[in-house]
Design a protein around this motif. Structure first.
Motif, PDB file in Angstrom:
ATOM      1  N   MET A 115       0.832  -1.209   0.000  1.00 19.90           N
ATOM      2  CA  MET A 115       0.000   0.000   0.000  1.00 19.90           C
ATOM      3  C   MET A 115       0.856   1.244   0.000  1.00 19.90           C
ATOM      4  O   MET A 115       0.551   2.236  -0.678  1.00 19.90           O
ATOM      5  N   ALA A 116       1.953   1.203   0.780  1.00 22.11           N
ATOM      6  CA  ALA A 116       2.850   2.362   0.819  1.00 22.11           C
ATOM      7  C   ALA A 116       3.465   2.614  -0.547  1.00 22.11           C
ATOM      8  O   ALA A 116       3.588   3.764  -0.990  1.00 22.11           O
ATOM      9  N   GLU A 139      -8.543  15.487   8.360  1.00 23.86           N
ATOM     10  CA  GLU A 139      -9.847  15.426   9.021  1.00 23.86           C
ATOM     11  C   GLU A 139     -10.052  14.090   9.704  1.00 23.86           C
ATOM     12  O   GLU A 139     -10.719  14.007  10.751  1.00 23.86           O
ATOM     13  N   THR A 140      -9.463  12.999   9.167  1.00 20.58           N
ATOM     14  CA  THR A 140      -9.729  11.655   9.708  1.00 20.58           C
ATOM     15  C   THR A 140      -8.512  10.995  10.325  1.00 20.58           C
ATOM     16  O   THR A 140      -8.640   9.970  10.993  1.00 20.58           O
ATOM     17  N   THR A 141      -7.340  11.514  10.078  1.00 22.46           N
ATOM     18  CA  THR A 141      -6.113  10.803  10.449  1.00 22.46           C
ATOM     19  C   THR A 141      -5.177  11.707  11.244  1.00 22.46           C
ATOM     20  O   THR A 141      -4.986  12.888  10.889  1.00 22.46           O
ATOM     21  N   ARG A 142      -4.565  11.107  12.295  1.00 23.40           N
ATOM     22  CA  ARG A 142      -3.564  11.834  13.073  1.00 23.40           C
ATOM     23  C   ARG A 142      -2.153  11.364  12.749  1.00 23.40           C
ATOM     24  O   ARG A 142      -1.195  12.113  12.969  1.00 23.40           O
ATOM     25  N   LYS A 143      -2.051  10.129  12.217  1.00 26.94           N
ATOM     26  CA  LYS A 143      -0.701   9.575  12.046  1.00 26.94           C
ATOM     27  C   LYS A 143      -0.759   8.419  11.027  1.00 26.94           C
ATOM     28  O   LYS A 143      -1.728   7.680  10.987  1.00 26.94           O
ATOM     29  N   LEU A 144       0.300   8.296  10.202  1.00 27.48           N
ATOM     30  CA  LEU A 144       0.447   7.165   9.285  1.00 27.48           C
ATOM     31  C   LEU A 144       1.330   6.121   9.940  1.00 27.48           C
ATOM     32  O   LEU A 144       2.409   6.453  10.469  1.00 27.48           O
ATOM     33  N   ILE A 145       0.865   4.829   9.931  1.00 23.65           N
ATOM     34  CA  ILE A 145       1.656   3.752  10.534  1.00 23.65           C
ATOM     35  C   ILE A 145       1.849   2.655   9.491  1.00 23.65           C
ATOM     36  O   ILE A 145       0.885   2.142   8.901  1.00 23.65           O
ATOM     37  N   LEU A 146       3.124   2.288   9.258  1.00 21.86           N
ATOM     38  CA  LEU A 146       3.479   1.200   8.350  1.00 21.86           C
ATOM     39  C   LEU A 146       3.624  -0.086   9.145  1.00 21.86           C
ATOM     40  O   LEU A 146       4.444  -0.150  10.067  1.00 21.86           O
ATOM     41  N   LEU A 147       2.783  -1.111   8.784  1.00 23.40           N
ATOM     42  CA  LEU A 147       2.959  -2.436   9.376  1.00 23.40           C
ATOM     43  C   LEU A 147       4.021  -3.148   8.551  1.00 23.40           C
ATOM     44  O   LEU A 147       3.749  -3.748   7.505  1.00 23.40           O
ATOM     45  N   ASP A 148       5.265  -3.046   8.969  1.00 24.21           N
ATOM     46  CA  ASP A 148       6.409  -3.496   8.176  1.00 24.21           C
ATOM     47  C   ASP A 148       6.598  -5.005   8.340  1.00 24.21           C
ATOM     48  O   ASP A 148       6.966  -5.479   9.415  1.00 24.21           O
ATOM     49  N   THR A 149       6.307  -5.735   7.268  1.00 25.20           N
ATOM     50  CA  THR A 149       6.484  -7.198   7.270  1.00 25.20           C
ATOM     51  C   THR A 149       7.819  -7.620   6.672  1.00 25.20           C
ATOM     52  O   THR A 149       8.060  -8.817   6.486  1.00 25.20           O
ATOM     53  N   ASN A 150       8.650  -6.625   6.308  1.00 23.77           N
ATOM     54  CA  ASN A 150       9.954  -6.878   5.670  1.00 23.77           C
ATOM     55  C   ASN A 150       9.810  -7.499   4.276  1.00 23.77           C
ATOM     56  O   ASN A 150      10.755  -8.086   3.751  1.00 23.77           O
ATOM     57  N   SER A 151       8.622  -7.380   3.660  1.00 21.16           N
ATOM     58  CA  SER A 151       8.460  -7.919   2.307  1.00 21.16           C
ATOM     59  C   SER A 151       9.003  -6.980   1.247  1.00 21.16           C
ATOM     60  O   SER A 151       9.243  -7.393   0.111  1.00 21.16           O
ATOM     61  N   ASP A 152       9.190  -5.674   1.616  1.00 22.87           N
ATOM     62  CA  ASP A 152       9.707  -4.697   0.648  1.00 22.87           C
ATOM     63  C   ASP A 152      10.661  -3.771   1.383  1.00 22.87           C
ATOM     64  O   ASP A 152      10.241  -2.939   2.206  1.00 22.87           O
ATOM     65  N   PRO A 153      11.988  -3.810   1.146  1.00 23.60           N
ATOM     66  CA  PRO A 153      12.959  -2.968   1.855  1.00 23.60           C
ATOM     67  C   PRO A 153      12.724  -1.463   1.629  1.00 23.60           C
ATOM     68  O   PRO A 153      13.131  -0.642   2.448  1.00 23.60           O
ATOM     69  N   LYS A 154      12.066  -1.091   0.525  1.00 22.97           N
ATOM     70  CA  LYS A 154      11.862   0.331   0.236  1.00 22.97           C
ATOM     71  C   LYS A 154      10.579   0.875   0.854  1.00 22.97           C
ATOM     72  O   LYS A 154      10.250   2.054   0.685  1.00 22.97           O
TER      73      LYS A 154
END
Length: 761
Positions: A115-116, A139-154
């Motif tokens: 998604m990122a 309006e709906t979001t305070r923070k972006l959080i990446l659930l990093d599964t290590n499937s993509d180093p970038k």
């Protein structure tokens, strides 16, 4: 289904599955567009994927769905065979639901690595520029959080770009892939376990069926040795091998004394195709495996002699080929023993039958011998008388043949025409004196020599005459009689002479052996024809000159007699008027006669203009020209549809005019009816002109086609007597014929023929 496993997931989850999946597992992954950016109906896209991806229909498939499927109701029927795992969020595959709710309560917007990486496309799909995107997310979001599964180093870099674009804080939450990996491996292991259970059940069912088949097979084996008929043995062998191995094709040949004496097949329709059996007879070893491991051939040996070969092809379980082969080799010995026993039984029965027949025949022979001995003297006496009579007939026949041979030789030697015979190679076998005299060769020079090389080598125009084109040679090959009128033979001195000959087939012992040729020199005949042609031309010229010379004084007489009639009619007495009328009529009749005679003399001597003539159209023109005569006679003229002929138009017009004029002149007191008919008669058209006139007596029919033939002289029917003669001469030009059928007082029918091709000969 085949032994394959397939995961179906959105494009975001596909990358995570690929990251945790072992490469050695037989698993495929198929993806569909993600609906994470909006509430869409993904069933439609997944159903389309099923319809287009053929592999989904032939393997076990499982759908991993998050928000793409959470809002959707029951899946369509096409997905009924798929295992569907539905989550409210695809993040639930990586974190517990309670932890996810905690982050959502803090206003977090969660992202997977895929998604990122897709954030720019995500904004474009939803029609968001930077300002509207910032307004929406703030309006709906305070923070972006990446659930990093290590499937993509970038993935962290993509998160940073997205956060800076929206002016939002961000953080990275390492979640690992253990939970997701355990789920994936669990699904694969459960599938493999189910596969193994299915395999074990199949093997158990197969084993139970095998036990039942073996039990029945043992029963069949017990009956093989007790069978006394080879047909029974063959039938039971087919049942036995079909029951044990369930082959798609079973072939058998049987041998007796090294020769194939029987062919059998299961299914039976294969017996009609001989090529299926050709390779069986070539087997000289105990067995042979078929290419591809689909079956094998087995020789049925009894001692050192082969009694047959059986082919077992397309077995149900080729993985057990070696086991089936060992069983078949054992069974082959039992089958061979059964075949040998059955043949022994059959031969013993045949010997017993033959012995009984021999005893019966011996008794009959004794009875017959006794009868013959009683009648022997009488028979010898009768045969002696028959032999004496036969000798007398033979002597008489030999005398007759000698006399016949002498007569034939006498006729051959005394014949005025040349006669020679040739064999099928063209060598002269016999020749008569007349032939040697005309050709200038002796009998010794001709007999045994090649006829074509000596006398028939060149055409009349000087070009070479190939032997294969010679009518004489063709008669030696097809046995047809040929009559040739326009060739030349060559003498020994090199001169040539025109000949007319007939080539007839020569047979020996009812087989074509050559040809006999009878020929004559037509030099004098050709000269006579030339003289006759010249005489006819001179006669036609004389007739033309005479006609012109007579026309002038005749015209002068006619004119003056008509002048006398116009000036002095009524001034003289009644007899004078009648005499003048007779003189005028006679002059006109004489003029018509001269015109007709001139036309008759020129028929066939002048060049003709030939064309294709529609006889129906021509008849219309003729009826118009005879309109006055037809109206005066009150005639009704009908006709069939007439053909198109290739001929001279003036000839056909004269022919039809004279026949119609003849019908009009010879009409009776009743209304005149004339019909022109047409029929196909072989290669010719048969015309008929039928009327209901006065008819002609049978005694006069032979005269009507002659010159000046008038059966009704000095009467109302009189003409010049040349009309039917003209018709006959016209038809002779086209090798046609004309004849009459008539009943006096009832009417007449004139028939004439014209070639269908219409070609003038």
């Amino acid at each position: 289904m085949d032994g394959r496993f397939c995961f179906v997931a959105c494009s975001y989850l596909k990358r995570e599955i690929e990251a945790v999946l072992d490469t050695d597992k037989p698993v495929e992954i198929i993806s569909f567009p993600s609906q994470a950016d909006g509430p869409g109906d993904s069933w439609q896209s997944i159903s389309s994927l099923f319809a287009e991806a053929d592999e989904l229909l032939h393997c076990h498939s499982e759908l991993l769905g998050g928000c793409c499927t959470a809002a959707n109701k029951n899946p369509p029927d096409i997905l009924s065979g798929m295992d569907i795992h539905r989550r409210e969020q695809c993040f639930e595959y990586f974190l517990s639901k309670s932890l996810l709710n905690h982050y959502y309560s803090e206003g977090a917007h969660l992202l997977l690595p895929a998604m990122a990486a897709d954030w720019k496309c995500y904004l474009e799909r939803n029609g968001l520029d930077r300002e509207t995107a910032k307004a929406y997310f703030h309006e709906t979001t305070r923070k972006l959080i990446l659930l990093d599964t290590n499937s993509d180093p970038k993935a962290p870099l993509y998160l940073k770009e997205f956060a800076e674009y929206l002016d939002l804080p961000y953080s990275i939450l390492p979640v690992g892939q253990d939970m997701f990996r355990l789920f994936i491996e669990q699904r694969i292991l459960q599938w493999q376990l189910a596969q193994q259970l299915d395999t074990k059940n199949s093997e158990l069912n197969f084993a139970e069926q095998q036990m039942a088949d073996l039990s029945m097979a043992f029963d069949l084996i017990n009956t093989l040795s007790a069978s006394k008929s080879e047909a029974q043995i063959v039938k039971r062998m087919g049942n036995l091998f079909t029951m044990l191995f369930s082959p798609s094709k079973l072939l058998l040949i049987t041998r007796d004394n090294g020769k194939v004496n029987g062919r059998y097949s299961w299914p039976e329709e294969l017996i009609e195709e001989k090529e299926h059996f050709d390779h069986l007879a070539a087997l000289d070893s105990e067995y042979e495996k078929l290419p591809g491991g689909s079956g094998f051939l087995i020789n049925l040996y009894y001692g050192d002699q082969s009694l047959g070969v059986i082919e077992i092809n397309g077995i149900a379980f080729p993985e057990h080929l070696d086991r089936y082969l060992n069983i078949s080799l054992t069974l082959a010995k039992v089958c061979s023993l059964g075949l040998a026993n059955a043949r022994s039984y059959e031969r013993l029965a045949e010997t017993s039958d033959n012995l009984a027949l021999a005893l019966k025949a011996e008794q009959s022979a004794r009875d017959a011998l006794k009868c013959q001995q009683e009648n022997l003297e009488e028979l010898v006496s009768e045969r002696t008388a028959d032999l004496r009579k036969t000798n007398e007939l033979l002597a008489h026949e030999m005398t007759e043949r000698t006399l016949l041979s002498q007569r034939v030789k006498s006729i051959l030697n005394s014949a005025g025409e040349g006669i020679f015979g040739i064999d099928q190679q063209g060598s002269v076998t016999l020749i008569n004196p007349a032939a040697t005299s005309m050709l200038g060769y002796s009998v010794k020079e001709m007999v045994g020599s090649d006829e074509h090389t000596l006398i028939h080598h060149t055409r009349m125009d000087g070009f070479s005459y190939p032997f294969e084109e010679s009518p004489i040679y063709k008669t030696t090959k097809d046995g047809k009689v040929r009559h040739i009128t326009d060739e030349v033979f060559w003498r020994k001195d090199g001169s040539r002479f025109p000949v007319e000959y007939i080539s007839s087939p020569l047979s020996k012992h009812k087989r074509l052996a050559g040809a006999v040729v009878s020929f004559r020199d037509v030099t004098e005949q050709r000269a006579l024809q030339k003289s006759l042609h010249q005489a006819n031309a001179d006669l036609a010229e004389y007739a033309t000159i005479a006609s012109h010379q007579l026309q002038e004084p005749l015209r002068l007489i006619s004119n003056y007699m008509q002048l006398l009639a116009s000036r002095y009619r009524g001034r003289l007495d009644k007899d004078a008027d009648e005499f003048i009328d007779f003189a005028v009529g006679g002059a006109l009749h004489m003029q018509h006669l001269l015109d007709s005679l001139l036309l008759y003399s020129h028929l066939g001597s002048l060049p003709l203009t030939m064309s294709h003539i529609d006889c129906s159209t021509l008849l219309i023109s003729i009826l118009e020209s005879l309109g006055g005569e037809i109206a005066d006679a009150g005639a009704e003229i009908s006709h069939d549809p007439l053909p198109v002929l290739y001929a001279n138009r003036e000839h056909m017009q004269l022919l039809l005019e004279h026949l119609l004029d003849n019908a009009i002149k010879n009409r009776a007191d009743r209304p005149l009816k004339v019909h022109i008919g047409i029929q196909q008669h072989g290669a010719q058209w048969l015309f008929s002109v039928a009327d209901n006139g006065i008819g002609i007596a049978e005694r006069h029919m032979g005269k009507i086609f002659g010159l000046f033939a008038q059966l009704q002289r000095h009467s109302a029917y009189a003409g010049v007597g040349l009309g039917l003669a003209l018709c006959k001469k016209i038809l002779e030009i086209y090798d046609g014929k004309i004849w009459l059928e008539s009943n006096e007082g009832l009417g007449s029918t004139f028939y004439f023929t014209m070639p269908m091709s219409g070609e003038k000969k």
